[in-house]
Every structure is written in structure tokens, then in C-alpha cells.
Design an enzyme around this catalytic site. Structure first.
Site, short mmCIF file in Angstrom:
data_model
loop_
_atom_site.label_atom_id
_atom_site.label_comp_id
_atom_site.label_asym_id
_atom_site.label_seq_id
_atom_site.Cartn_x
_atom_site.Cartn_y
_atom_site.Cartn_z
N GLN A 61 -5.25 -0.21 -0.99
CA GLN A 61 -4.27 -1.21 -0.26
C GLN A 61 -3.46 -1.51 -1.40
O GLN A 61 -2.90 -0.58 -2.20
CB GLN A 61 -4.62 -1.76 0.20
CG GLN A 61 -5.71 -1.49 1.33
CD GLN A 61 -7.15 -0.76 0.93
OE1 GLN A 61 -7.67 -2.16 0.77
NE2 GLN A 61 -7.46 -0.17 1.73
N LYS A 63 -0.26 5.33 -5.67
CA LYS A 63 -1.26 5.10 -6.41
C LYS A 63 -2.01 5.96 -6.90
O LYS A 63 -2.41 6.20 -8.61
CB LYS A 63 -2.74 3.63 -6.35
CG LYS A 63 -1.35 2.40 -5.61
CD LYS A 63 -2.27 1.28 -5.87
CE LYS A 63 -2.80 1.61 -3.31
NZ LYS A 63 -2.04 2.07 -2.73
N ARG A 76 0.39 7.66 11.02
CA ARG A 76 0.94 7.19 11.21
C ARG A 76 2.47 6.91 10.44
O ARG A 76 1.63 7.21 9.13
CB ARG A 76 0.67 5.29 11.49
CG ARG A 76 -0.44 5.32 13.01
CD ARG A 76 -1.41 3.59 12.88
NE ARG A 76 -1.95 3.65 11.79
CZ ARG A 76 -2.47 2.25 11.17
NH1 ARG A 76 -1.71 0.72 11.60
NH2 ARG A 76 -3.00 1.70 9.64
N THR A 113 -4.01 8.13 8.40
CA THR A 113 -4.41 8.23 9.88
C THR A 113 -3.01 8.76 10.93
O THR A 113 -2.86 8.69 11.19
CB THR A 113 -3.87 6.67 11.04
OG1 THR A 113 -2.43 6.40 9.88
CG2 THR A 113 -5.30 5.66 10.26
N GLY A 149 0.68 -0.95 -0.54
CA GLY A 149 0.10 0.24 -0.31
C GLY A 149 0.70 1.17 0.10
O GLY A 149 1.98 0.80 0.03
N ASP A 150 0.12 2.48 -0.14
CA ASP A 150 0.98 4.16 -0.27
C ASP A 150 2.42 3.73 -1.49
O ASP A 150 3.12 4.66 -0.89
CB ASP A 150 1.74 3.89 1.45
CG ASP A 150 0.13 4.07 2.15
OD1 ASP A 150 -0.83 4.57 1.58
OD2 ASP A 150 0.56 3.75 3.91
N GLY A 208 -5.91 6.47 1.45
CA GLY A 208 -5.95 7.03 1.25
C GLY A 208 -4.67 7.43 0.26
O GLY A 208 -3.80 7.18 0.24
N HIS A 209 -5.27 8.20 -0.61
CA HIS A 209 -4.32 8.77 -1.99
C HIS A 209 -4.76 10.02 -2.27
O HIS A 209 -5.57 10.72 -2.64
CB HIS A 209 -5.37 7.54 -2.90
CG HIS A 209 -5.73 5.99 -3.32
ND1 HIS A 209 -6.10 5.43 -3.87
CD2 HIS A 209 -5.02 5.38 -2.33
CE1 HIS A 209 -6.22 4.27 -3.42
NE2 HIS A 209 -5.76 4.27 -2.40
N THR A 210 -2.98 10.39 -2.54
CA THR A 210 -2.97 11.66 -2.87
C THR A 210 -2.44 12.09 -3.69
O THR A 210 -1.59 11.77 -4.73
CB THR A 210 -1.52 12.35 -1.48
OG1 THR A 210 -1.55 11.24 -0.22
CG2 THR A 210 -1.20 13.34 -1.60
N THR A 248 -5.09 -6.68 5.00
CA THR A 248 -7.29 -6.23 5.24
C THR A 248 -7.92 -7.44 4.37
O THR A 248 -7.12 -7.85 4.68
CB THR A 248 -6.98 -4.82 4.37
OG1 THR A 248 -7.52 -4.38 4.63
CG2 THR A 248 -6.96 -5.22 2.33
#
Ligand code: GDP
Ligand code: IMO
Ligand code: MG
Length: 426
Positions: free
Chosen positions: A223, A16, A302, A300, A12-13, A40-42, A238
Site C-alpha cells: 500500500q 514499489k 480496477r 483487482t 499505493g501502486d 499487487g506488486h509487479t 487500509t
């Protein structure tokens, strides 16, 4: 090539959101097929940062339609908030956002259960605490509430009562917690239903008609492959299929409608939450890359765990997704490194391991086998073509291609939309 699936090929991250934003210029319909607001897609476009959670990341381009497919779990409050934020920033969400009537709905009791289960679990997963796992558990247990139910007052009242009764038994008997109020939830969610109803469609029909009209579809995975409930590092995953097969089950298009799959990888690796991570950095490198790569969760906040590129992981992802090519992001984060390591295989004690282990217990014992490559120690942020990258960076990327057995189709060297170049993705 008309219909493209984009998936994360690590934990993930991978970037994408950025890759999808770049590629969706050429798409007509953008489809999210699994996950929920754990994603969370930036996207950074025209100096502005947008973080997408449930809404497909390609909607910054005018005239696109985004469908939230049946495989997604929707927290209506989170979705309405996200729609509100995008609308304030000039995106025509009223026109652009469609929701499958078969998607499942997250309720506050799912979130409560997610947190309670984490608190009593022997080995924590480190979930996002958004209620994702419990909502998918209800879906599989055949007691979930879908968007179509939410929009049908009589069906909703009945199903909600059954679910609340059942969950309250759990809360009181097992966790010693106060019951949740059926009336309060009924009123609140009936309000959400009214606001969401204009967006609700039969997702299967919607995509069938789009395909018949010759529209180009881009499927957006959330993810990543190693968080897939079947092919990831179970149980540290997940609760949905983040791999390419999920694009079909999570949207209702047949496999024959998919033309091409692209996997997104970072030039290194990250993961959030618990679970084995063979190439995880020691503390000094961790700090350096985390700071340079701004590796803090988009959902989140984190701190993400960081490590070297793991070719065993990425090879596994290329196979299970059928990736025709990969997009490599965050190359610039390695710009200052003197040497760069690539994990090419593992060792389990004296035993060489080439195949990605099926068990997280075995993986947690595996030691990475590295090869070292010289860093380029130069800025890659302005490169517009492969040939403009420093020779060491070109060699590093060529090595990734040969280890994974697929070409690189897009390279990203910065968080902005312009800092990416394609080598043929569609
Ligand atoms: P996703 O969940 O796969 O969409 O990825 P996230 O958006 O959660 O995390 C990726 C982060 O990296 C975001 O903050 C992006 O803005 C940023 N990013 C994406 N591509 C690049 C890149 O090539 N270089 C740098 N430095 N940052 C990038
Ligand atoms: P995007 O789409 C990174 C991780 C959580 C946890 C595990 C299970 O932005 O790449 P969950 O709440 O889904 O039950 O948590 O999965 N996780 C992610 N990690 N990126 C994500 O999404 C993630 N979504 C969930 O940290 O380890
Ligand atoms: Mg993310």
C-alpha cells in the site's frame, strides 16, 4: 548502510515492486511487514511479468530469502497459490519463503464480512474485498488466529470454534446470512497448515540471527503512506501501518536496526477506491494517462484514478516515514505531455493550506494550487543516466527534489527491470 525500508509515498501502486526488485540485488533477506493479498506488486524481468501479493518482490534474484512478517495478514489459499505459480516459473519457494508464526490468518468469514460491511456502509471505502480489514479487526480485538495457532491442532480447533460461533451470530442476526461450517473450515485449514508448516519460523529470532550474521535486510512496504491507518486519508485507508514504523512492529526488528528509508512516488499520482484526491484529473486527461500508464489494478483489475503530482502528499510522506531519498517511477508516462502541473499547496476556500490535513473531510474541500512546467515531449525509456534525460525532465525532477527536501535516488522510465537507474540507494 545495511538495512533499508521501502515504502509507498502516495496511495499505493507507486511501482514499489519494480523498485524493490532492482534494489534487492544487494539484499540478503527481504521482509514484508504489513498488508495482505490486497497488495499487487509487479516486476517485469527477462520479458516475463510477475505479480507478487504476499511474497516479497525481490525473490526473482537467486539465493534471497523472503520473510512474511508478523504484521502481515495471510490468506493461506492465496499464499499457496502464489507459491505454486512462482515455483512453476522456477523460483525455489520451498527454500526461499519463510513465514512468521505470529502473522494473522485470513478466513473466508473475513472476506464475507469485508463484502457485507462494504454493502451496508454509508460511505463505501472501495476495499479490495480480500478480508483484510476484518482480519486486522480480529487481531486488534484479540480474538485473531495466528500462524502458530494454525499449526497447533488442539489450539486451532478451539480458537476456530470460538471464532466461527461468534461470526455466525453476526451473519445470522445482523445480516440474515446462513452460518459458515466449522467442520469444513477445520478440515480445509488443517490441510493448509500441513503445507505451510515447513515455512514457519519465529520471525523475531530469524531476523535477529540474520542481523547478527551481517545479512542485509530490505523491508518491503505494501500500500502507501496515504493508505496508512493512522497517517493516511482515514477512513479511506487500509487497516495496517504502511509507513516505515510498520517495518519494526510488523517484523520485530528495533528502530535502531533500520539504517535508511526510501519512499517511492510516481511522477504523477494514482489511487484506487474511494476517498479524497485533490489533484485528480478531469476526464480527458484521466483517460490519456490511464491508458498510457496502464493504470489498472494488479490485484483487482480496477481502473485507477489518476492525477497530477501532489507535493503536499509527498512532503507528508517524506516526514512521517523519515525518507532519506525518494525513487521516482513512471516518468515515461509523462513523455508526451505539453505541460505538466505540480500541486505545491492547497486552498480551503480563501485559506492557504501547506500542511497535509488530518481530516479526509477537510482534504475533500481542498483545492490544489498548481505550478506549471513545460513537458519534454521526448522518449525517456532508454535513459541510463540523469544527464541523458531531456533538460525539461531534469528540471521537473529537480523541482520535485526541492519541494520535498530530499534527493532522488532512483529513476524509473519504463516497466522493465533495465529501465531504471540508481543514483545511490543503499
Ligand atoms: P506497486 O503496488 O507499488 O508495486 O505497483 P504496481 O505493480 O501495482 O503498479 C505499478 C505498475 O507500473 C506496474 O504495472 C509496473 O509494471 C508499472 N511500472 C513500474 N515502473 C514503471 C515505469 O517506470 N514506467 C512504466 N511505464 N510503468 C512502470
Ligand atoms: P499495493 O501494495 C492501491 C486500497 C483499496 C481501498 C483501501 C482499503 O499494490 O500498493 P483494503 O482491501 O486494504 O481494506 O482496501 O485500500 N488498497 C490499495 N490501493 N494499492 C494497494 O496495494 C492497495 N491495497 C489496498 O483500493 O481503497
Ligand atoms: Mg500495486
Amino acid at each position: 548502510m545495511s538495512n533499508l525500508v521501502i515504502v509507498g509515498a502516495q496511495w499505493g501502486d507507486e511501482g514499489k515492486g519494480k523498485v524493490i526488485d532492482v534494489l534487492s540485488e544487494e539484499a540478503d533477506v527481504l521482509v514484508r511487514f504489513q498488508g495482505g493479498h490486497n497488495a499487487g506488486h509487479t516486476v517485469i524481468a527477462d520479458g516475463q511479468e510477475f505479480i507478487f501479493h504476499l511474497i516479497p518482490s525481490g525473490l526473482l534474484h537467486e539465493g534471497k530469502i523472503g520473510l512474511i512478517g508478523n504484521g502481515v495478514v495471510i490468506d493461506p489459499e492465496a499464499l499457496l497459490e502464489e507459491m505454486g505459480r512462482l515455483s512453476e516459473r522456477g523460483i525455489d519457494v520451498q527454500r526461499a519463503v519463510k513465514i512468521s508464526d505470529q502473522a494473522h490468518v485470513i478466513f473466508p468469514y473475513h472476506k464475507q464480512l469485508d463484502l457485507l460491511e462494504e454493502s451496508v456502509r454509508a460511505g463505501r471505502i472501495g476495499t479490495s474485498g480480500r478480508g483484510i480489514g476484518p482480519c486486522y479487526a480480529d487481531k486488534t480485538a484479540r480474538c485473531g488466529i495466528r500462524v502458530a495457532d494454525l499449526c497447533d491442532a488442539a489450539a486451532f480447533a478451539k480458537k476456530l470454534r470460538q471464532n466461527v460461533t461468534e461470526k455466525n451470530r453476526l451473519f445470522q442476526a445482523l445480516y440474515g446470512k446462513p452460518p459458515v461450517s466449522y467442520e469444513e473450515l477445520l478440515e480445509r485449514y488443517t490441510g493448509y497448515a500441513k503445507r505451510l508448516a515447513p515455512h514457519v519460523v519465529n520471525g523475531v529470532r530469524f531476523l535477529r540471527e540474520a542481523i547478527a550474521q551481517g545479512k542485509r535486510l530490505l523491508f518491503e512496504g505494501a500500500q502507501g503512506t496515504l493508505l496508512d491507518v493512522d497517517h493516511g486519508t482515514y477512513p479511506y485507508v487500509t487497516s495496517s501501518n504502511a509507513t516505515a514504523g510498520g517495518a519494526c512492529t510488523g517484523s520485530g526488528v528495533p528502530p535502531t536496526a533500520i539504517d535508511r528509508v526510501i519512499g517511492v512516488v510516481k511522477a504523477y499520482t494514482t489511487r484506487v477506491g474511494e476517498g479524497p484526491f485533490p489533484t485528480e484529473f478531469p476526464p480527458d486527461l484521466m483517460e490519456r494517462i490511464r491508458t498510457k500508464g496502464k493504470e489498472f489494478g494488479a490485484t483487482t483489475g480496477r481502473a485507477r484514478r489518476c492525477g497530477w503530482f501532489d507535493a503536499v502528499v509527498a512532503r507528508h510522506a517524506v516526514w512521517v516515514n523519515g525518507c532519506a531519498a525518494i525513487a521516482v517511477t513512471k516518468l515515461d508516462v509523462l513523455d508526451e505531455m505539453e505541460t505538466i502541473q505540480i500541486c505545491t499547496s492547497y486552498r480551503d476556500g480563501a485559506r492557504p493550506v501547506e500542511e497535509f490535513p488530518s481530516s479526509a473531510d477537510v482534504l475533500s474541500r481542498c483545492q490544489p494550487v498548481y505550478e506549471s512546467w513545460p513537458g519534454w515531449q521526448a522518449d525517456t525509456g532508454d535513459a541510463g543516466r540523469f544527464e541523458e534525460l531531456p533538460p525539461e525532465a531534469q528540471r521537473y525532477l529537480k523541482r520535485l527534489e526541492s519541494l520535498l527536501g530530499v534527493p532522488i535516488c532512483l529513476i524509473s522510465t519504463g516497466s522493465k527491470r533495465e529501465q531504471a537507474f540508481k543514483i545511490g540507494c543503499w
